[in-house]
Design a protein around this motif. Sequence first.
Motif, PDB file in Angstrom:
ATOM      1  N   ALA A 238      26.905  40.953  48.709  1.00 46.47           N
ATOM      2  CA  ALA A 238      27.914  40.284  48.752  1.00 46.47           C
ATOM      3  C   ALA A 238      27.937  38.943  48.251  1.00 46.47           C
ATOM      4  O   ALA A 238      27.232  38.349  47.834  1.00 46.47           O
ATOM      5  CB  ALA A 238      28.163  40.050  50.480  1.00 46.47           C
ATOM      6  N   ALA A 239      29.235  38.814  47.647  1.00 45.15           N
ATOM      7  CA  ALA A 239      29.647  37.499  47.000  1.00 45.15           C
ATOM      8  C   ALA A 239      30.504  36.759  48.263  1.00 45.15           C
ATOM      9  O   ALA A 239      31.452  37.271  48.951  1.00 45.15           O
ATOM     10  CB  ALA A 239      30.802  37.879  45.785  1.00 45.15           C
ATOM     11  N   VAL A 240      29.988  35.814  48.311  1.00 44.71           N
ATOM     12  CA  VAL A 240      30.471  34.851  49.563  1.00 44.71           C
ATOM     13  C   VAL A 240      31.762  33.988  48.949  1.00 44.71           C
ATOM     14  O   VAL A 240      31.443  33.348  47.915  1.00 44.71           O
ATOM     15  CB  VAL A 240      29.367  33.802  50.027  1.00 44.71           C
ATOM     16  N   ASP A 241      32.716  33.854  49.853  1.00 46.34           N
ATOM     17  CA  ASP A 241      33.849  33.162  49.578  1.00 46.34           C
ATOM     18  C   ASP A 241      33.557  31.753  50.326  1.00 46.34           C
ATOM     19  O   ASP A 241      33.817  31.644  51.473  1.00 46.34           O
ATOM     20  CB  ASP A 241      35.146  33.661  49.929  1.00 46.34           C
TER      21      ASP A 241
ATOM     22  N   GLN B 117      33.760  41.610  51.435  1.00 48.01           N
ATOM     23  CA  GLN B 117      35.151  41.844  50.751  1.00 48.01           C
ATOM     24  C   GLN B 117      34.902  42.109  49.015  1.00 48.01           C
ATOM     25  O   GLN B 117      35.970  42.452  48.686  1.00 48.01           O
ATOM     26  CB  GLN B 117      35.699  40.590  50.938  1.00 48.01           C
ATOM     27  N   ARG B 118      33.699  41.556  48.495  1.00 40.91           N
ATOM     28  CA  ARG B 118      33.614  41.894  47.194  1.00 40.91           C
ATOM     29  C   ARG B 118      31.991  41.737  47.015  1.00 40.91           C
ATOM     30  O   ARG B 118      31.283  41.204  47.720  1.00 40.91           O
ATOM     31  CB  ARG B 118      34.457  40.984  46.020  1.00 40.91           C
ATOM     32  N   PHE B 119      31.557  42.153  45.744  1.00 42.16           N
ATOM     33  CA  PHE B 119      30.113  42.290  45.728  1.00 42.16           C
ATOM     34  C   PHE B 119      29.996  41.706  44.266  1.00 42.16           C
ATOM     35  O   PHE B 119      30.745  41.543  43.361  1.00 42.16           O
ATOM     36  CB  PHE B 119      29.582  43.817  45.299  1.00 42.16           C
ATOM     37  N   THR B 120      28.688  41.096  44.140  1.00 43.47           N
ATOM     38  CA  THR B 120      28.442  40.669  42.855  1.00 43.47           C
ATOM     39  C   THR B 120      27.562  41.720  42.042  1.00 43.47           C
ATOM     40  O   THR B 120      26.327  42.077  42.434  1.00 43.47           O
ATOM     41  CB  THR B 120      27.390  39.495  42.791  1.00 43.47           C
ATOM     42  N   ALA B 121      28.265  42.270  41.037  1.00 40.22           N
ATOM     43  CA  ALA B 121      27.690  43.581  40.320  1.00 40.22           C
ATOM     44  C   ALA B 121      26.237  43.186  39.687  1.00 40.22           C
ATOM     45  O   ALA B 121      25.342  43.775  40.033  1.00 40.22           O
ATOM     46  CB  ALA B 121      28.598  43.948  39.321  1.00 40.22           C
ATOM     47  N   LYS B 122      26.079  41.932  39.304  1.00 40.54           N
ATOM     48  CA  LYS B 122      24.785  41.769  38.545  1.00 40.54           C
ATOM     49  C   LYS B 122      23.741  41.564  39.830  1.00 40.54           C
ATOM     50  O   LYS B 122      22.511  41.704  39.291  1.00 40.54           O
ATOM     51  CB  LYS B 122      25.074  40.270  37.786  1.00 40.54           C
ATOM     52  N   GLY B 123      24.071  41.142  40.886  1.00 45.50           N
ATOM     53  CA  GLY B 123      22.978  40.897  41.739  1.00 45.50           C
ATOM     54  C   GLY B 123      22.922  42.388  42.626  1.00 45.50           C
ATOM     55  O   GLY B 123      22.243  42.039  43.904  1.00 45.50           O
TER      56      GLY B 123
END
Length: 554
Positions: free
Chosen positions: A537-540, A344-350
Motif C-alpha cells: 500500500a501507498a500511504v497518504d 486506496q492505491r499501491f506502489t507498483a515498484k514495492g
Amino acid sequence: MNALLPPARPFEAALAYHARTKHSLKAYAAGPETLDWDMQPNPFREYEGAPRTALPLAAEGLGVSFAEMVSGTVAPASLDLAGVALLLELSFGLAAWKQLGPDRWALRCNPSSGNLHPTEAYVIAGRVAGLDDGVHHYVSRDHVLEHRFAPPGPDVVAVASASGFAMEQRFGPSGGAPSLFLALSSIHWREAWKYGERAFRYCQLDLGHALAAVRYAASCLGWTARLVETIPSADIARRIGLDRAVDFAGAEREDPDILIALAPVGGDLPALPPLPFGGCWMGRANVLDRHPLYRWPVIDQVSLATHRAGVDAGEVLTAPALPARDVSGEARAASVILGRRSAQRFTAKGSMMPREVFLGLMDALMPRALAPFDAAPFEARVHPLLFVHRVEGLTPGLYALPRRDGVIADLKAALRSDFTWEKPEGVPAHLPLYRLVETDCRGIARTVSCHQAIASDSSFALAMLAEFEPLVAAEAWRYRQLHWEAGMVGQSLYLEAEAAGFRGTGIGCFFDDDLHQLLGLEGGAFQSIYHFTVGRAAVDDRITTEPAYPGRGA
C-alpha cells in the motif's frame, strides 16, 4: 430505470436482478447521478430510549498471536460479558478515526463497500454472566449494547408458533449454561445511497466479511462460531424485533440476514432460544437519512425473493483432506485485526511479493475446519481466478485456485479451451493452483475492474467465480449465500495480507460479462461476483489517525 422487475418465481427474480445490475464497458448499472457527501446517511443506528451497557475495551491487552488465532489453539475463555465485549470489539468495533482537513470518519474492524457499513449486529443472550438476558443492539461508535428486549423472567416458559412449527422452551438453556447468538441485519439504504441498484450485492458481500470477522474474533477467545443455516429469514426478524413497525416509524427498516451460534471450543452449540414472547421491547430506531433523494425498488424485490422461507435440509459437506497450515511469526491477532485497512492505491515498484507469502495466502483460502470457513456449513462454491503481476518465482499470467475438488472438470469445460491448466513447479501437492496462461495481464485486470489502477499496480488481483445459476435456481436464497462466501474469502485475504506486511482491498466495481467473455464463459453456470487485489500500500500522509475510543480505557 427504477421500475420493478416483472413478477417472477423467487429464483427468477434473483437471476434477473443479477443480470440487471451488471456493469459493462458500455454502461454502468443504475445508480445516483450525483452525491452530496454532506448529506450521507448516519452510519450509526441507535435505539433511542433503550437502556445501555458500556462494554470494556480489551483488544490492546490481548496476547493471542495471529498464528494461534488461525490455527485454533487458543484456550477457551469464559462466556461472559468480558468475552462478548471483546468479540464485538474485534469484529464490529471501531479500529480508528481518520481525518483529512475538515472531514472525519470512523474505520471499523469489519470492512465495508465504500466504508458505508450497512450491517447491524444484535446479541441474543441467555444466562451470560454480567449481561441481562434478552436482545441487545451493538453501537460500534460508543462500544455499548442497547437492551432491546427483556424476557418476562427466567422461569417463564415462552410458547410461540412461527414458520410452521411450535416452540416451547425457556429463554436460556436449562441447567444454567449460558447461551449466546449474534444476529446480523442490513440497512440497504446505506449502500444504495451511493451505489444504487447494485447495492444489494455489496450488502451481501459485507455480510460475508462480517461473518468471517466474527469467526476470527471468536477464535481469539477460544470459541467457535457457526452460522445457523436452517432458520427462516422471518424468524430472525422476529427474534431481534425487525418486524416491529412501531419501533421503526419513519426510520429505515433493516433486512434480516444471518444468525450465528457461539460457544467455547469443545462445548455444544446452544439450542435456539424461543421467539420473544411477552417481556418488554425498548427503544425506537433513529432516522438515518431525512431527505433520501432516490428510490431503488428492485432492491426490496430481490431482498424478498431471496429470503429463506422455510427450514430445509442442510448441505452435506465433503471436507477436503488438507494438511495443517504452517503459520509462524510474532504478529498479534489484535494488531492485525485493528490495523487492517483497505488500500486506496499501491506502489507498483514495492509490490513484488515473496513466493512463500503468495502460496501462504492461497493456502489460507482453502476450506479447512478452522477460522474463518468453518463458520459457514456450505461446500466451497467460490473459486478465485488470479491475475498474477508481481510474485517472485511465478510467471505473470492468469491462474486458477479451484477450492472444491469436484469443480475442476466443470471449470475446464466452461473456460477457454486453450487454457493450459499447468501446476507451477514447487507448489505444494495439496494446493490446487493452476496456471492457465502466461501473459502480462495488468492491463486486463485494470480494465475489467472498472479501469482501477489498484487492480494492476498490485502483487496480484483476482476475480471470484461462483458456481451460480443451477445453485440459485434450486434455492433462491443461495444468491445471498454465494456473496457471503465471497466476502469470507475477501476477509481472509485482508487479514492474511496484513499479517504478511501487505495490504488488500475489495473491488465491487467490475465489468461482469466483459470479463466472462475474455474467459470464454457462456451462460450462467459460473459468474464473477467479487474482485479483490493485494499489494504494497501507498500511504497518504495527509490523513491523520486518531484512537478508536479516545478517553476510554479498558
